[in-house]
Design an enzyme around this catalytic site. Structure first.
Site, PDB file in Angstrom:
ATOM      1  N   MET A  93      -6.503   4.934  -2.516  1.00 33.20           N
ATOM      2  CA  MET A  93      -5.723   4.674  -3.713  1.00 33.20           C
ATOM      3  C   MET A  93      -6.242   5.369  -4.974  1.00 33.20           C
ATOM      4  SD  MET A  93      -3.374   3.265  -2.163  1.00 33.20           S
ATOM      5  CE  MET A  93      -2.093   2.257  -2.899  1.00 33.20           C
ATOM      6  N   HIS A 112       2.385   8.500   2.886  1.00 29.41           N
ATOM      7  CA  HIS A 112       2.958   7.772   1.743  1.00 29.41           C
ATOM      8  C   HIS A 112       4.129   6.908   2.219  1.00 29.41           C
ATOM      9  CE1 HIS A 112       3.766   6.847  -2.408  1.00 29.41           C
ATOM     10  NE2 HIS A 112       5.043   6.942  -2.076  1.00 29.41           N
TER      11      HIS A 112
HETATM   12  C1  GAR Z   1      -0.072   2.279   3.741  1.00 38.68           C
HETATM   13  O1  GAR Z   1       1.214   1.754   3.671  1.00 38.68           O
HETATM   14  C2  GAR Z   1      -0.093   3.656   3.083  1.00 38.68           C
HETATM   15  O2  GAR Z   1       1.064   4.404   3.300  1.00 38.68           O
HETATM   16  C3  GAR Z   1      -0.226   3.283   1.630  1.00 38.68           C
HETATM   17  O3  GAR Z   1      -1.157   2.228   1.617  1.00 38.68           O
HETATM   18  C4  GAR Z   1      -1.037   1.490   2.845  1.00 38.68           C
HETATM   19  C5  GAR Z   1      -2.405   1.373   3.478  1.00 38.68           C
HETATM   20  O4  GAR Z   1      -2.400   0.502   4.580  1.00 38.68           O
HETATM   21  N1  GAR Z   1      -0.653   4.378   0.819  1.00 38.68           N
HETATM   22  C6  GAR Z   1      -0.243   4.586  -0.425  1.00 38.68           C
HETATM   23  O5  GAR Z   1       0.514   3.848  -1.008  1.00 38.68           O
HETATM   24  C7  GAR Z   1      -0.798   5.841  -1.068  1.00 38.68           C
HETATM   25  N2  GAR Z   1      -0.172   6.055  -2.335  1.00 38.68           N
HETATM   26  P1  GAR Z   1      -3.629   0.472   5.578  1.00 38.68           P
HETATM   27  O6  GAR Z   1      -4.891   0.281   4.730  1.00 38.68           O
HETATM   28  O7  GAR Z   1      -3.379  -0.704   6.477  1.00 38.68           O
HETATM   29  O8  GAR Z   1      -3.659   1.763   6.314  1.00 38.68           O
END
Ligand code: GAR
Length: 194
Positions: A93, A112
């Site tokens: 993030m 994303h």
């Molecule tokens: C996922 O949905 C990913 O696409 C998003 O954070 C989540 C992480 O989940 N990423 C973003 O929003 C990047 N801007 P996870 O920790 O279970 O993989």
């Protein structure tokens, strides 16, 4: 590095780590191809740390203290220590600086949770859900110096279904995130073997 039949990658993550786990598990199922010895997490205590260690990857927690340049210098040192060529962002993030992106040009990939260029930013599922889209999706893309603007590698769409809550909507999308990363790892492994 040095072995052309193998690509060495690291995962950068900040949170839950379900994408990181999917990536590590999938890379492991391939004989050769893509090796992922390292996960870097910028949040102490994030669940991704335990998940990575369970799957046999080293996890370095490099918290965002000091300046962005100092933080990224620490990340680069870890990447160099492990001979990392490719970086998979999986719920990471923080925004990478243009200098960092230039160093790994066309070798940083991000997942994303929206159909970019719609709904960039930190809450793709929430923003798409609240906007009332009928069709949403997920995007795998190369990272450039902008925020969620780099060249798209692949996208997958999914419908919003009647009675969806944000949680059911998100869960449908997450499965497609995992598929996109698995397919990308397969294509990288093929490239390494060619
Ligand atoms: C996922 O949905 C990913 O696409 C998003 O954070 C989540 C992480 O989940 N990423 C973003 O929003 C990047 N801007 P996870 O920790 O279970 O993989």
């Amino acid at each position: 590095m040095g072995d052309n039949s193998k690509i060495t990658a690291a995962v950068l993550a900040s949170g839950g780590g379900s994408n990181a786990e999917n990536i590590l598990r999938h890379a492991r199922t391939r004989a050769g191809g893509v090796e992922i010895p390292l996960v870097i997490c910028d949040k102490a205590g994030a669940p991704v740390i335990g998940r990575a260690e369970k799957l046999g990857a080293d996890c370095k927690v490099i918290e965002r203290t000091g300046t962005k340049a100092e933080h990224e210098a620490a990340i680069i040192a870890a990447l160099e220590e492990y001979g990392i060529e490719w970086i998979f962002l999986a719920g990471y993030m923080a925004i990478l600086s243009p200098a960092f992106v230039a160093l790994y040009k066309n070798r940083i990939v991000n997942i994303h949770p929206s159909l970019l260029p719609q709904f960039p930013g930190k809450d793709g599922y929430g923003d798409a859900f609240r906007a009332g889209v009928i069709t949403s999706g997920v995007t795998l893309h190369y990272v450039d110096a902008g925020v969620d603007t780099g060249p798209v590698i692949a996208q997958k769409t999914f419908p919003r279904e009647e009675g969806d809550t944000l949680e059911t909507f998100r869960a449908r999308g997450m499965q497609l995130e995992y598929e996109l990363y698995r397919e990308f790892i397969d294509s990288l492994a093929k490239r390494a073997a060619a």
